[in-house]
Design a protein around this motif. Sequence first.
Motif, PDB file in Angstrom:
ATOM      1  N   GLU A  10       0.828  -1.214   0.000  1.00  0.00           N
ATOM      2  CA  GLU A  10       0.000   0.000   0.000  1.00  0.00           C
ATOM      3  C   GLU A  10       0.858   1.256   0.000  1.00  0.00           C
ATOM      4  O   GLU A  10       0.535   2.243  -0.657  1.00  0.00           O
ATOM      5  CB  GLU A  10      -0.944  -0.010   1.200  1.00  0.00           C
ATOM      6  CG  GLU A  10      -2.065  -1.017   1.068  1.00  0.00           C
ATOM      7  CD  GLU A  10      -2.900  -1.137   2.324  1.00  0.00           C
ATOM      8  OE1 GLU A  10      -2.551  -0.520   3.358  1.00  0.00           O
ATOM      9  OE2 GLU A  10      -3.911  -1.851   2.270  1.00  0.00           O
ATOM     10  N   ARG A  11       1.980   1.231   0.742  1.00  0.00           N
ATOM     11  CA  ARG A  11       2.884   2.390   0.739  1.00  0.00           C
ATOM     12  C   ARG A  11       3.482   2.607  -0.642  1.00  0.00           C
ATOM     13  O   ARG A  11       3.612   3.733  -1.103  1.00  0.00           O
ATOM     14  CB  ARG A  11       3.988   2.202   1.777  1.00  0.00           C
ATOM     15  CG  ARG A  11       3.556   2.491   3.208  1.00  0.00           C
ATOM     16  CD  ARG A  11       4.767   2.616   4.114  1.00  0.00           C
ATOM     17  NE  ARG A  11       5.575   1.403   4.155  1.00  0.00           N
ATOM     18  CZ  ARG A  11       5.362   0.370   4.957  1.00  0.00           C
ATOM     19  NH1 ARG A  11       4.350   0.391   5.801  1.00  0.00           N
ATOM     20  NH2 ARG A  11       6.155  -0.674   4.935  1.00  0.00           N
ATOM     21  N   ARG A  12       3.850   1.531  -1.302  1.00  0.00           N
ATOM     22  CA  ARG A  12       4.410   1.657  -2.655  1.00  0.00           C
ATOM     23  C   ARG A  12       3.368   2.184  -3.633  1.00  0.00           C
ATOM     24  O   ARG A  12       3.671   2.997  -4.497  1.00  0.00           O
ATOM     25  CB  ARG A  12       4.943   0.311  -3.136  1.00  0.00           C
ATOM     26  CG  ARG A  12       6.215  -0.078  -2.427  1.00  0.00           C
ATOM     27  CD  ARG A  12       6.781  -1.338  -2.981  1.00  0.00           C
ATOM     28  NE  ARG A  12       7.984  -1.683  -2.257  1.00  0.00           N
ATOM     29  CZ  ARG A  12       8.470  -2.897  -2.182  1.00  0.00           C
ATOM     30  NH1 ARG A  12       7.850  -3.894  -2.789  1.00  0.00           N
ATOM     31  NH2 ARG A  12       9.566  -3.133  -1.513  1.00  0.00           N
ATOM     32  N   ILE A  13       2.142   1.722  -3.504  1.00  0.00           N
ATOM     33  CA  ILE A  13       1.060   2.216  -4.365  1.00  0.00           C
ATOM     34  C   ILE A  13       0.836   3.698  -4.107  1.00  0.00           C
ATOM     35  O   ILE A  13       0.667   4.481  -5.036  1.00  0.00           O
ATOM     36  CB  ILE A  13      -0.232   1.401  -4.132  1.00  0.00           C
ATOM     37  CG1 ILE A  13      -0.048  -0.023  -4.649  1.00  0.00           C
ATOM     38  CG2 ILE A  13      -1.420   2.073  -4.804  1.00  0.00           C
ATOM     39  CD1 ILE A  13      -1.138  -0.971  -4.190  1.00  0.00           C
ATOM     40  N   GLN A  14       0.858   4.091  -2.841  1.00  0.00           N
ATOM     41  CA  GLN A  14       0.657   5.491  -2.478  1.00  0.00           C
ATOM     42  C   GLN A  14       1.759   6.366  -3.074  1.00  0.00           C
ATOM     43  O   GLN A  14       1.502   7.466  -3.546  1.00  0.00           O
ATOM     44  CB  GLN A  14       0.648   5.643  -0.951  1.00  0.00           C
ATOM     45  CG  GLN A  14       0.525   7.068  -0.464  1.00  0.00           C
ATOM     46  CD  GLN A  14      -0.785   7.707  -0.817  1.00  0.00           C
ATOM     47  OE1 GLN A  14      -1.794   7.018  -0.936  1.00  0.00           O
ATOM     48  NE2 GLN A  14      -0.792   9.005  -0.996  1.00  0.00           N
ATOM     49  N   ALA A  15       2.993   5.864  -3.094  1.00  0.00           N
ATOM     50  CA  ALA A  15       4.108   6.640  -3.636  1.00  0.00           C
ATOM     51  C   ALA A  15       3.977   6.827  -5.143  1.00  0.00           C
ATOM     52  O   ALA A  15       4.438   7.826  -5.689  1.00  0.00           O
ATOM     53  CB  ALA A  15       5.428   5.954  -3.320  1.00  0.00           C
ATOM     54  N   GLU A  16       3.328   5.900  -5.836  1.00  0.00           N
ATOM     55  CA  GLU A  16       3.165   5.995  -7.287  1.00  0.00           C
ATOM     56  C   GLU A  16       1.992   6.862  -7.690  1.00  0.00           C
ATOM     57  O   GLU A  16       1.921   7.301  -8.829  1.00  0.00           O
ATOM     58  CB  GLU A  16       2.976   4.599  -7.885  1.00  0.00           C
ATOM     59  CG  GLU A  16       4.220   3.746  -7.788  1.00  0.00           C
ATOM     60  CD  GLU A  16       3.985   2.331  -8.233  1.00  0.00           C
ATOM     61  OE1 GLU A  16       2.850   2.018  -8.648  1.00  0.00           O
ATOM     62  OE2 GLU A  16       4.921   1.526  -8.162  1.00  0.00           O
ATOM     63  N   MET A  17       1.049   7.132  -6.786  1.00  0.00           N
ATOM     64  CA  MET A  17      -0.143   7.907  -7.129  1.00  0.00           C
ATOM     65  C   MET A  17       0.188   9.387  -7.259  1.00  0.00           C
ATOM     66  O   MET A  17       1.086   9.879  -6.595  1.00  0.00           O
ATOM     67  CB  MET A  17      -1.219   7.731  -6.058  1.00  0.00           C
ATOM     68  CG  MET A  17      -1.913   6.417  -6.126  1.00  0.00           C
ATOM     69  SD  MET A  17      -3.283   6.452  -4.991  1.00  0.00           S
ATOM     70  CE  MET A  17      -4.261   5.162  -5.655  1.00  0.00           C
ATOM     71  N   PRO A  18      -0.567  10.115  -8.094  1.00  0.00           N
ATOM     72  CA  PRO A  18      -0.374  11.567  -8.192  1.00  0.00           C
ATOM     73  C   PRO A  18      -0.758  12.253  -6.885  1.00  0.00           C
ATOM     74  O   PRO A  18      -1.466  11.692  -6.055  1.00  0.00           O
ATOM     75  CB  PRO A  18      -1.306  11.990  -9.316  1.00  0.00           C
ATOM     76  CG  PRO A  18      -1.963  10.783  -9.823  1.00  0.00           C
ATOM     77  CD  PRO A  18      -1.519   9.607  -9.030  1.00  0.00           C
ATOM     78  N   ILE A  19      -0.310  13.485  -6.711  1.00  0.00           N
ATOM     79  CA  ILE A  19      -0.490  14.213  -5.453  1.00  0.00           C
ATOM     80  C   ILE A  19      -1.965  14.399  -5.099  1.00  0.00           C
ATOM     81  O   ILE A  19      -2.384  14.155  -3.991  1.00  0.00           O
ATOM     82  CB  ILE A  19       0.208  15.586  -5.522  1.00  0.00           C
ATOM     83  CG1 ILE A  19       1.719  15.373  -5.658  1.00  0.00           C
ATOM     84  CG2 ILE A  19      -0.097  16.426  -4.305  1.00  0.00           C
ATOM     85  CD1 ILE A  19       2.487  16.622  -5.981  1.00  0.00           C
ATOM     86  N   GLY A  20      -2.785  14.803  -6.039  1.00  0.00           N
ATOM     87  CA  GLY A  20      -4.174  15.109  -5.746  1.00  0.00           C
ATOM     88  C   GLY A  20      -5.076  13.899  -5.634  1.00  0.00           C
ATOM     89  O   GLY A  20      -6.223  14.004  -5.208  1.00  0.00           O
ATOM     90  N   ALA A  21      -4.605  12.712  -5.992  1.00  0.00           N
ATOM     91  CA  ALA A  21      -5.457  11.521  -5.980  1.00  0.00           C
ATOM     92  C   ALA A  21      -5.668  11.031  -4.559  1.00  0.00           C
ATOM     93  O   ALA A  21      -4.788  11.102  -3.720  1.00  0.00           O
ATOM     94  CB  ALA A  21      -4.826  10.414  -6.814  1.00  0.00           C
TER      95      ALA A  21
END
Length: 184
Positions: free
Chosen positions: A139-150
């Motif tokens: 989940e942390r890795r997914i969060q790091a790949e997401m754009p800022i506003g998402a």
Amino acid sequence: MSSQKGNTARTRPQKHKNSRAFKNNQNDRTNLIQMLNSLEIFGVCTRCKDQIEWRIKYKKYKPLAAPKKCVKCEQKTVKRAYTTACEPCGSSLQICLKCLQPGELVQKTVLSAAEENKQRQQLEAELGTLPERKRRTAERRIQAEMPIGATNQVTLESSDDSESDSDKEDRLSACCSEQEALDT
């Protein structure tokens, strides 16, 4: 073949032939090879795309260690190997990022809403089968790949129900602020 002048035609077939095609991940299953095999090539013309794909296919592709300078804007914004212009310059000038020639460019593939939904559901199903520690790491890795506003729907949906909504919001805002700090 004879060394006789003008006698260049071979009469027999090739003596040594490969019995199977080369696989770049046959003996090397590292994360780098997996990343290269899943790499999406866009912003270049079809000829340059074929060249880059050849390099990946035959393990000749060497990714950049550090960003290099764009030939158009003179900033260190080129982050992909074998390109000479950055993506903003290429899209604004409508040129190939590798050969800098104007023409037909390969565009980035955009998933439809249904395909994106399907991928998200598969990801959630896979996360549900993981142990707690590995799930949180993913989940942390997914969060790091997401754009800022998402918003991070995966983290909020798969987290424990015992957490209050304010804790979830605090955790999400902390992740977003960390992401903003990383991007700057």
